[in-house]
Enzyme design. Structure first.
Site: not given
Ligand code: C5P
Length: 411
Positions: A217-220, A283
């Site tokens: 995943a990412n931090r969005s 994102a």
């Protein structure tokens, strides 16, 4: 010669609740402007509102008796708070104090104003007004989240000097004409500038599975994309939002489809074509695991750690930017740690976008202040050039971007 005002609110019944803030002194002007536009305004005042403006003044400008008391025998027999709550086309609270918002969020009904609000079945618009410290207090901020989840519409507050203390900050009630515009928008949606425009949006991160329990995943957080969806919906657009996994609530008045992966996101976006505009804020993970396991990968002391092999995800923005059903306006985002503007200009061309909103995430130590945070510094990169916007809250970026989108779609 005086020009007669257009009766944009002809015969609309507005129940106006005035609560006890100094901004109550602006409500006679608000009532006058609503009546000029053809509205029928029924005022209700809380006891503390009457410390700031008299019921006599309010009743005179409204040409109506003002209701003030939950247990007035005559009023209860003749009108009743339930009837007051149901007869209107819209209930407006102006000013809405921190105290009234807290009661509204919690469902209190111990005076006429809060009883009406709890019994309502019609839309509600509130114009908050309070000291900036009260607005910023976590208790008020919690109540705002609850009220928005309940579908309460807000106009303001604005940044400005407080009448009583000279303090400056967010908390000043919107001017009567801004409140009138919000009332017109709430009651006569076909007058809104984006009425009839369909806008597809993406927001949030994507989750790319490694196995059934693990993912990349990412931090969005989805905060910026969701705020834009909300702002576009407020301008009357039919917003079709495809959201990755987020923990924030769905924006009010927006059609939301929830997805997990980039491939699901692309499929959902394509299914929503045709549209007038696409605003791709998500994102999206550039890669997914090529060898996702359909069973949980077990730790085995005799074997080396598993190797993840990656494969490229579809680029949703580029697909839409070059689509045979390409919307008239395509907007993308670009978060960059280096060469922000050069990279954004490249993306504009490569992805077939009309606008790239570039945000600088070069401060990698503080990456959480943009991704997941509440503020943003953006540049608007288009074929006409580059525009730098000052640091703003994500809501303010959303407001300004939605006006730019309106301008592009309606010119
Ligand atoms: O190339 P980059 O990921 O920086 O581009 C960002 C822009 O492209 C954003 O608007 C994002 O929503 C979009 N994007 C996409 N699909 C991808 C990657 C990015 O739609 N796979």
């Amino acid at each position: 010669m005086t020009v007669a005002l257009e009766k944009t609110l002809a015969d609309k019944k507005i129940l106006l609740i005035i609560s006890g803030g100094i901004a109550a002194y602006k409500t006679p002007d608000l009532i006058r402007r609503l009546r000029e536009r053809g509205a029928i305004v029924q005022p209700v005042m809380t006891p503390s509102a009457q410390e700031f403006v008299t019921a006599l003044t309010v009743g005179a400008v409204a040409a109506k008796p003002v209701y003030t008391d939950l247990f007035s025998r005559e009023d209860e027999q003749d009108v009743g708070h339930i009837r007051l709550a149901r007869e209107a086309d819209l209930i407006v609270v102006a000013p809405a104090t921190a105290d009234l918002m807290a009661k509204l969020a919690q469902g209190f009904a111990n005076d006429l104003a809060s009883a009406i609000l709890l019994a309502r079945k019609v839309p509600l618009l509130i114009a908050p007004a309070m000291n900036p410290a009260m607005w910023a207090n976590p208790a008020t901020q919690r109540n705002i989240v609850l009220l928005k989840q309940d579908g309460v519409q807000f106009v303001g507050p604005e940044i400005g000097e407080m009448a009583e203390s000279g303090e400056s900050g967010l908390g000043r009630m919107s001017e009567p004409l801004s409140i009138v515009a919000a009332i017109e928008a709430a009651l006569v949606p076909e007058n809104l500038p984006l009425a009839g425009k369909r806008i597809i949006m993406t927001s949030g991160p994507t989750h790319e599975p490694i196995d059934p329990v693990r993912y990349i995943a990412n931090r969005s957080s989805g905060k910026q994309g969701h705020a834009i969806a909300q702002a576009l919906a407020k301008l009357g657009a039919d917003v079709q939002l495809v959201s990755g996994p987020v923990t924030i609530p769905n924006p009010v008045g927006v059609h939301v489809t929830h997805v997990e992966t980039a491939r699901e996101m692309l499929q959902a976006v394509e299914a929503k074509l045709p549209a007038d505009a696409a605003v791709m804020v998500a994102a999206v993970a550039d890669w997914r695991t090529a060898n996702a396991s359909d069973q949980k990968i077990k730790k085995n002391p005799d074997e080396a750690a598993p190797t993840l092999s990656m494969t490229e995800n579809p680029d949703i923005l580029a697909t839409i930017g070059h689509h045979h059903q390409r919307p008239q306006l395509v907007v993308g985002f670009a978060a960059e740690t280096n060469d922000l503007l050069v990279n954004a200009e490249r993306k504009l061309i490569k992805k077939g976008a009309d606008i790239i909103v570039a945000n600088d995430v070069s401060d990698v130590e503080n990456i959480g202040s943009v991704m997941g945070g509440d503020h943003n510094i953006v540049h608007i990169v288009s074929h006409e050039g580059i525009e730098e916007w000052p640091e703003m809250s994500k809501e303010q970026v959303a407001g300004r971007l939605s006006l730019l989108i309106t301008e592009k779609l309606t010119k």
